[in-house]
Write a protein that holds these residues in place. Sequence first.
Motif, PDB file in Angstrom:
ATOM      1  N   PRO A   1       0.816  -1.228   0.000  1.00 26.37           N
ATOM      2  CA  PRO A   1       0.000   0.000   0.000  1.00 26.37           C
ATOM      3  C   PRO A   1       0.845   1.271   0.000  1.00 26.37           C
ATOM      4  CG  PRO A   1      -0.761  -1.553   1.683  1.00 26.37           C
ATOM      5  CD  PRO A   1       0.496  -2.126   1.096  1.00 26.37           C
ATOM      6  N   VAL A   2       2.105   1.198   0.412  1.00 26.49           N
ATOM      7  CA  VAL A   2       2.962   2.391   0.457  1.00 26.49           C
ATOM      8  C   VAL A   2       3.776   2.579  -0.823  1.00 26.49           C
ATOM      9  CG1 VAL A   2       3.205   2.548   2.960  1.00 26.49           C
ATOM     10  CG2 VAL A   2       4.731   1.045   1.661  1.00 26.49           C
ATOM     11  N   GLY A   3       3.794   1.586  -1.684  1.00 27.88           N
ATOM     12  CA  GLY A   3       4.558   1.721  -2.918  1.00 27.88           C
ATOM     13  C   GLY A   3       5.151   0.401  -3.375  1.00 27.88           C
ATOM     14  N   LYS A   4       6.048   0.509  -4.343  1.00 27.17           N
ATOM     15  CA  LYS A   4       6.658  -0.704  -4.910  1.00 27.17           C
ATOM     16  C   LYS A   4       8.098  -0.831  -4.425  1.00 27.17           C
ATOM     17  CE  LYS A   4       4.013  -0.640  -9.292  1.00 27.17           C
ATOM     18  NZ  LYS A   4       2.766  -0.839  -8.604  1.00 27.17           N
ATOM     19  N   ILE A   5       8.384  -1.967  -3.815  1.00 24.12           N
ATOM     20  CA  ILE A   5       9.721  -2.197  -3.270  1.00 24.12           C
ATOM     21  C   ILE A   5      10.293  -3.461  -3.897  1.00 24.12           C
ATOM     22  CG2 ILE A   5      11.003  -2.655  -1.128  1.00 24.12           C
ATOM     23  CD1 ILE A   5       9.005  -0.776   0.195  1.00 24.12           C
ATOM     24  N   TYR A   6      11.550  -3.404  -4.319  1.00 22.87           N
ATOM     25  CA  TYR A   6      12.169  -4.537  -5.001  1.00 22.87           C
ATOM     26  C   TYR A   6      13.304  -5.104  -4.170  1.00 22.87           C
ATOM     27  CZ  TYR A   6       9.711  -2.523  -8.986  1.00 22.87           C
ATOM     28  OH  TYR A   6       8.746  -2.028  -9.819  1.00 22.87           O
ATOM     29  N   SER A   7      13.381  -6.442  -4.119  1.00 24.09           N
ATOM     30  CA  SER A   7      14.535  -7.046  -3.445  1.00 24.09           C
ATOM     31  C   SER A   7      15.761  -6.780  -4.310  1.00 24.09           C
ATOM     32  CB  SER A   7      14.311  -8.539  -3.231  1.00 24.09           C
ATOM     33  OG  SER A   7      14.356  -9.237  -4.462  1.00 24.09           O
ATOM     34  N   ARG A   8      16.930  -6.769  -3.683  1.00 26.20           N
ATOM     35  CA  ARG A   8      18.156  -6.362  -4.390  1.00 26.20           C
ATOM     36  C   ARG A   8      18.929  -7.565  -4.933  1.00 26.20           C
ATOM     37  NH1 ARG A   8      19.709  -0.788  -2.510  1.00 26.20           N
ATOM     38  NH2 ARG A   8      17.689   0.004  -1.854  1.00 26.20           N
ATOM     39  N   ASN A   9      19.799  -7.254  -5.877  1.00 25.70           N
ATOM     40  CA  ASN A   9      20.688  -8.261  -6.448  1.00 25.70           C
ATOM     41  C   ASN A   9      21.788  -8.552  -5.416  1.00 25.70           C
ATOM     42  OD1 ASN A   9      22.598  -9.681  -7.886  1.00 25.70           O
ATOM     43  ND2 ASN A   9      22.708  -8.253  -9.606  1.00 25.70           N
ATOM     44  N   ILE A  10      21.799  -9.769  -4.878  1.00 22.00           N
ATOM     45  CA  ILE A  10      22.838 -10.096  -3.886  1.00 22.00           C
ATOM     46  C   ILE A  10      23.840 -11.122  -4.428  1.00 22.00           C
ATOM     47  CG2 ILE A  10      21.577  -9.313  -1.845  1.00 22.00           C
ATOM     48  CD1 ILE A  10      20.855 -12.247  -1.236  1.00 22.00           C
ATOM     49  N   THR A  11      23.982 -11.172  -5.761  1.00 20.50           N
ATOM     50  CA  THR A  11      25.105 -11.928  -6.339  1.00 20.50           C
ATOM     51  C   THR A  11      26.331 -10.999  -6.313  1.00 20.50           C
ATOM     52  OG1 THR A  11      24.978 -11.190  -8.658  1.00 20.50           O
ATOM     53  CG2 THR A  11      23.453 -12.953  -7.986  1.00 20.50           C
ATOM     54  N   PRO A  12      27.541 -11.572  -6.434  1.00 22.44           N
ATOM     55  CA  PRO A  12      28.751 -10.726  -6.292  1.00 22.44           C
ATOM     56  C   PRO A  12      29.064  -9.833  -7.485  1.00 22.44           C
ATOM     57  CG  PRO A  12      29.221 -13.059  -5.850  1.00 22.44           C
ATOM     58  CD  PRO A  12      27.881 -13.011  -6.491  1.00 22.44           C
ATOM     59  N   ASP A  13      28.089  -9.479  -8.324  1.00 26.29           N
ATOM     60  CA  ASP A  13      28.370  -8.579  -9.444  1.00 26.29           C
ATOM     61  C   ASP A  13      28.880  -7.221  -8.909  1.00 26.29           C
ATOM     62  OD1 ASP A  13      28.285  -7.872 -12.290  1.00 26.29           O
ATOM     63  OD2 ASP A  13      26.743  -6.454 -11.654  1.00 26.29           O
ATOM     64  N   LYS A  14      29.929  -6.725  -9.556  1.00 25.21           N
ATOM     65  CA  LYS A  14      30.595  -5.523  -9.028  1.00 25.21           C
ATOM     66  C   LYS A  14      29.833  -4.240  -9.345  1.00 25.21           C
ATOM     67  CE  LYS A  14      35.432  -6.569  -8.227  1.00 25.21           C
ATOM     68  NZ  LYS A  14      35.055  -7.739  -7.499  1.00 25.21           N
ATOM     69  N   GLU A  15      28.921  -4.300 -10.335  1.00 22.76           N
ATOM     70  CA  GLU A  15      28.206  -3.092 -10.722  1.00 22.76           C
ATOM     71  C   GLU A  15      26.811  -3.022 -10.098  1.00 22.76           C
ATOM     72  OE1 GLU A  15      27.344  -1.717 -14.944  1.00 22.76           O
ATOM     73  OE2 GLU A  15      29.308  -2.726 -15.046  1.00 22.76           O
ATOM     74  N   THR A  16      26.109  -4.154 -10.122  1.00 24.48           N
ATOM     75  CA  THR A  16      24.699  -4.137  -9.715  1.00 24.48           C
ATOM     76  C   THR A  16      24.426  -4.985  -8.475  1.00 24.48           C
ATOM     77  OG1 THR A  16      24.213  -6.035 -11.133  1.00 24.48           O
ATOM     78  CG2 THR A  16      23.962  -3.858 -12.123  1.00 24.48           C
ATOM     79  N   GLY A  17      25.421  -5.699  -7.992  1.00 30.50           N
ATOM     80  CA  GLY A  17      25.189  -6.604  -6.854  1.00 30.50           C
ATOM     81  C   GLY A  17      26.048  -6.255  -5.657  1.00 30.50           C
ATOM     82  N   ILE A  18      26.240  -7.236  -4.766  1.00 31.83           N
ATOM     83  CA  ILE A  18      26.994  -6.972  -3.536  1.00 31.83           C
ATOM     84  C   ILE A  18      28.506  -6.976  -3.760  1.00 31.83           C
ATOM     85  CG2 ILE A  18      25.242  -7.755  -1.905  1.00 31.83           C
ATOM     86  CD1 ILE A  18      26.974 -10.436  -1.830  1.00 31.83           C
ATOM     87  N   GLY A  19      28.947  -7.204  -5.024  1.00 31.72           N
ATOM     88  CA  GLY A  19      30.371  -7.096  -5.337  1.00 31.72           C
ATOM     89  C   GLY A  19      30.897  -5.690  -5.061  1.00 31.72           C
ATOM     90  N   ARG A  20      29.966  -4.722  -5.001  1.00 30.69           N
ATOM     91  CA  ARG A  20      30.346  -3.323  -4.722  1.00 30.69           C
ATOM     92  C   ARG A  20      30.667  -3.100  -3.249  1.00 30.69           C
ATOM     93  NH1 ARG A  20      24.808  -0.598  -6.513  1.00 30.69           N
ATOM     94  NH2 ARG A  20      24.008  -2.656  -5.917  1.00 30.69           N
ATOM     95  N   TYR A  21      30.205  -4.018  -2.394  1.00 34.16           N
ATOM     96  CA  TYR A  21      30.237  -3.750  -0.956  1.00 34.16           C
ATOM     97  C   TYR A  21      31.267  -4.601  -0.218  1.00 34.16           C
ATOM     98  CZ  TYR A  21      25.547  -2.176  -2.331  1.00 34.16           C
ATOM     99  OH  TYR A  21      24.481  -1.604  -2.958  1.00 34.16           O
ATOM    100  N   THR A  22      31.733  -4.106   0.900  1.00 31.53           N
ATOM    101  CA  THR A  22      32.609  -4.899   1.771  1.00 31.53           C
ATOM    102  C   THR A  22      31.734  -5.826   2.623  1.00 31.53           C
ATOM    103  OG1 THR A  22      32.472  -3.337   3.599  1.00 31.53           O
ATOM    104  CG2 THR A  22      34.225  -2.962   1.967  1.00 31.53           C
TER     105      THR A  22
END
Length: 314
Positions: A93-114
Amino acid sequence: MKRFKKILKWTGITLVVIIAGVSIIAATRQNTKYEAPYPDIKASTDTAIIAKGRHLVLNVAHCVGCHSPANVDSIDFNKEDLPLTGGRLFDLPVGKIYSRNITPDKETGIGRYTDAEIARALYYGVHPDGTVVYDFMPFHNISKEDMTAIISYLRVQKPVKNKVPENTLNLVGNLVKAYMIKPVGPNGEIPAAVKKDTTAVYGKYLAMSVAECNGCHTERNLAGEFTGEPFGGGAPMDENNGFPALTPPNLTPDPTGRIYGWTQEMFINRFRQGKLIPYSPMHWSSFKHMTDDELKAIYNFLHTLKPVKTKERK
Ligand code: HEC
Ligand code: HEC
């Protein structure tokens, strides 16, 4: 009459000013940055730890149920490692929320994070960019040992490029976000490890901090706060597009509870059967792969709860 009109006019003007003010403040509060500690978590390359992480991600903590776009009910993902590419839409009811890419891709996933940034997002509800993580994942009290295993498993997955759409909130969502949503963190000290056995202590940890049984089986209000007796049954879940709403049943040891009179074997067998109601929102396809010991521990924990009478519903 004239005076009344004047009052009306001023009330109207005041209201307009208030609404404009609230909306402007709400708009400036959309990207509020929060501070939170960086947990001392480092992914391991030890195969036993990675295997533990796999069991948590696919089964007990059911990350796959929300982070895979596939219909997980149709796949035996205990055999297959589904790519956790995210993008699953939660149309609320508050809007559209998407789960995130948690594969190790360096651009779009958790590869960006420590490792510490990923752990901070899950423990303290703060994204690596400092914004709030909507509380879909109350793993705030999961042990450091289990968090390490989870991140170790994620790190060895195949990177998949998948840019997930941005969340979009509606007006109500913007107001809720501006005034009600804050990062949720652990209550008390995060445990280093929790002894894995069949006791109610371990069962409580699994049910409350890893498998999140309480999130559905205890009644909550729209803001997500717990309002009902623990495990006394949840509110009807009406998220099945046209299917009748299902109510998470009362799991306390009361004669009106669903598992009253079930032996430990019956409880385990029910889980082994997996999903029986095809549109049930419960993550049966993950939970069916929990070990006998994990299910025994949960069973033992549920039997230590205060018996609660099932609420009558129309
Ligand atoms: C009930 C559904 C659900 C489950 C279960 C779930 N997630 Fe999520 N996850 C989400 C949603 C939705 C978001 C996006 C939240 C937001 O936009 O603030 C998210 C975001 C994340 C993020 C933040 C990524 C970023 O780019 O900031 C990480 C990391 C994550 N999830 C990991 C996990 C792991 C690991 C598990 C299992 C231990 C898990 N999730 C289980 C729904 C879920
Ligand atoms: C996402 C919400 C959700 C979560 C998380 C969840 N449940 Fe459920 N549960 C439901 C709903 C809805 C039903 C009723 C529909 C059904 O039986 O599938 C249900 C039914 C049940 C039943 C009755 C099954 C039967 O055949 O009578 C048991 C037992 C149960 N849940 C235990 C658990 C335990 C233990 C956990 C944690 C490991 C858990 N649930 C996590 C929503 C949930």
